[in-house]
Design an enzyme around this catalytic site. Structure first.
Site, short mmCIF file in Angstrom:
data_model
loop_
_atom_site.label_atom_id
_atom_site.label_comp_id
_atom_site.label_asym_id
_atom_site.label_seq_id
_atom_site.Cartn_x
_atom_site.Cartn_y
_atom_site.Cartn_z
N ASP A 10 0.86 -1.18 0.00
CA ASP A 10 0.00 0.00 0.00
C ASP A 10 0.89 1.22 0.00
O ASP A 10 2.10 1.14 0.29
CB ASP A 10 -0.92 0.00 1.23
CG ASP A 10 -1.88 1.19 1.25
OD1 ASP A 10 -2.50 1.47 0.21
OD2 ASP A 10 -1.99 1.85 2.29
N SER A 11 0.29 2.38 -0.29
CA SER A 11 1.06 3.62 -0.28
C SER A 11 1.46 4.04 1.13
O SER A 11 2.38 4.83 1.30
CB SER A 11 0.24 4.74 -0.94
OG SER A 11 -0.96 4.95 -0.22
N TYR A 42 -0.44 8.29 -2.70
CA TYR A 42 -0.47 8.00 -4.13
C TYR A 42 -1.66 8.67 -4.80
O TYR A 42 -1.66 8.92 -6.00
CB TYR A 42 -0.60 6.49 -4.36
CG TYR A 42 0.65 5.67 -4.14
CD1 TYR A 42 1.80 6.23 -3.57
CD2 TYR A 42 0.69 4.33 -4.49
CE1 TYR A 42 2.94 5.46 -3.37
CE2 TYR A 42 1.82 3.56 -4.30
CZ TYR A 42 2.94 4.12 -3.73
OH TYR A 42 4.07 3.35 -3.54
N GLY A 43 -2.69 8.95 -4.02
CA GLY A 43 -3.96 9.41 -4.58
C GLY A 43 -3.94 10.76 -5.25
O GLY A 43 -4.88 11.12 -5.96
N CYS A 73 -4.38 -1.09 -2.07
CA CYS A 73 -4.40 0.35 -2.26
C CYS A 73 -5.44 0.66 -3.34
O CYS A 73 -5.34 0.13 -4.46
CB CYS A 73 -3.01 0.84 -2.70
SG CYS A 73 -2.93 2.58 -3.18
N THR A 75 -5.99 3.36 -4.98
CA THR A 75 -5.46 4.12 -6.12
C THR A 75 -4.73 3.20 -7.09
O THR A 75 -4.97 3.24 -8.31
CB THR A 75 -4.51 5.22 -5.63
OG1 THR A 75 -5.22 6.10 -4.75
CG2 THR A 75 -3.96 6.02 -6.80
N GLU A 151 -3.92 8.99 8.67
CA GLU A 151 -2.49 8.78 8.89
C GLU A 151 -1.97 9.57 10.09
O GLU A 151 -1.00 9.17 10.74
CB GLU A 151 -1.70 9.19 7.64
CG GLU A 151 -1.86 8.26 6.45
CD GLU A 151 -0.94 7.05 6.51
OE1 GLU A 151 0.07 7.11 7.23
OE2 GLU A 151 -1.26 6.03 5.85
N CYS A 185 -10.88 3.47 -0.53
CA CYS A 185 -9.49 3.62 -0.11
C CYS A 185 -9.36 2.84 1.19
O CYS A 185 -10.22 2.92 2.06
CB CYS A 185 -9.14 5.10 0.12
SG CYS A 185 -7.52 5.38 0.87
N THR A 186 -8.27 2.08 1.33
CA THR A 186 -8.15 1.20 2.50
C THR A 186 -7.89 1.96 3.79
O THR A 186 -7.88 1.37 4.87
CB THR A 186 -7.04 0.15 2.28
OG1 THR A 186 -5.86 0.79 1.77
CG2 THR A 186 -7.49 -0.91 1.30
N HIS A 187 -7.69 3.28 3.69
CA HIS A 187 -7.62 4.10 4.91
C HIS A 187 -9.00 4.36 5.50
O HIS A 187 -9.15 4.51 6.72
CB HIS A 187 -6.96 5.45 4.62
CG HIS A 187 -5.48 5.40 4.45
ND1 HIS A 187 -4.88 4.83 3.36
CD2 HIS A 187 -4.48 5.87 5.24
CE1 HIS A 187 -3.57 4.95 3.48
NE2 HIS A 187 -3.31 5.57 4.61
#
Length: 267
Positions: A10-11, A42-43, A73, A75, A151, A185-187
Site C-alpha cells: 500500500d502507499s 499515491y492518490g 491500495c 489508487t 495517517e 481507499c483502504t484508509h
C-alpha cells in the site's frame, strides 16, 4: 510454495486493514507487508507515477518468497484495472472484490463510491459496477483529506475536524439516496464509524480491504496454496520511512499493537 508468504502493499498504512482481515481469515499464513510511507499519498499523483510506484512496490515484494500479491491500495487498484501487471502469481487489487460485494448487497441499485482523487478520476469503480450490473446508478466523490486525517490519528468518533470534513464530502452522496457505499481507499474503514453515522443506518459500507482478503482466501483455496504449517503465521512489515511512526500509528488500522518485526527499506 504453500508456505511462502502473501505479499501485501500500500502507499502507507491503509493496507493494514487487509492484513488485519487476512490474520483473522488465514491465521496460518505468513504475510509480508510493504508500506511506501515515504511517498504517500499515491492518490494525488498522476496515473503514470502511480503505476511506476506500484511496479517498484511489487519488485520489492518479489525479493521475498511470496505466493500471492495483493495491491491493498485503492489508487493502485484503480490504475491497474482488470489487466494486472502480475501474471505469474495470483494477484488482486481491491476494486473488483469490493464491487462484487456491493452489487450483491444493494437493493435500490444506487451505489456510492468515495476514494482518492486519482481513484475517482479513473472511473474504475463505475466501470466495474456497470460491467457487473449495467442498471446501477453510481455516485462517486473524491475525499482527499481522509487519508491525511487517518495517517495522523484524527480517527476518534467525536473528532470535530474529521466529522466536519466527512459532512462536507458525504453530503452529495447521501442526497443521492445510495443504500451501499464503497469505501474506495483502504484508509477509510478506520473512520467508518464516523462515515456510517453521517450516512445513516440504512446504508451498507463496503470495505475493499476486507473483500480483498476474502478473495485471497478463496483464490488460495482453489489453487491449493493454503499454508499447511501447524503453527500460527507471522507478519513482517517493511516501510520506506520511519519505523517509529509506523509502529505508533499502525494500531489504528490493526486495532492492536504491531505483532511482527518492522524494518525500514529503500526501493
Amino acid at each position: 510454495m504453500k508456505n511462502d508468504a502473501i505479499g501485501v502493499f500500500d502507499s502507507g498504512m491503509g493496507g493494514l486493514t487487509t492484513v488485519k482481515e487476512l490474520n483473522a481469515l488465514l491465521p496460518k499464513e505468513n504475510i509480508i507487508y510493504f508500506g511506501d510511507t515515504a511517498r504517500i499519498p499515491y492518490g494525488s499523483r498522476s496515473s503514470e507515477t502511480v503505476m511506476q510506484y506500484a511496479k517498484e512496490d511489487v519488485a520489492f515484494l518479489r525479493t521475498h518468497a511470496v505466493k500471492m500479491i495483493i495491491a491493498a491500495c485503492g489508487t493502485v487498484s484503480s490504475i491497474v484495472g482488470e489487466q494486472p501487471f502480475v501474471t505469474d502469481l495470483p494477484f488482486t487489487g481491491v476494486v473488483i472484490p469490493a464491487v462484487k460485494a456491493a452489487c450483491d448487497i444493494t437493493t435500490n441499485k444506487k451505489i456510492g463510491v468515495i476514494g482518492t482523487p486519482t481513484t475517482v478520476k479513473s472511473g474504475s469503480y463505475e466501470r466495474a459496477i456497470r460491467k457487473c450490473c449495467p442498471d446501477i446508478v453510481v455516485t462517486a466523490k473524491a475525499c482527499p483529506l481522509f487519508v491525511h486525517l487517518v495517517e495522523n490519528g484524527y480517527t476518534d468518533f467525536n473528532n470535530p475536524v474529521t466529522r466536519l470534513v466527512a459532512e462536507e464530502y458525504l453530503e452529495p452522496v447521501r442526497k443521492a439516496g445510495v443504500d451501499t457505499l464503497i469505501l474506495g481507499c483502504t484508509h477509510y474503514p478506520v473512520i467508518k464509524d464516523i462515515i456510517a453515522d453521517y450516512m445513516g443506518p440504512n446504508v451498507h459500507l463496503i470495505s475493499p480491504g476486507v473483500e480483498a482478503a476474502k478473495y485471497a482466501r478463496n483464490c488460495l483455496t482453489e489453487k491449493n496454496l493454503l499454508a499447511d504449517r501447524i503453527e500460527k503465521g507471522e507478519n513482517i512489515y517493511y516501510v520506506s520511512d520511519s519505523t517509529e511512526m509506523f509502529i505508533e500509528n499502525a494500531g489504528n488500522f490493526l486495532h492492536q499493537d504491531v505483532d511482527g518485526k518492522v524494518f525500514r527499506c529503500s526501493l
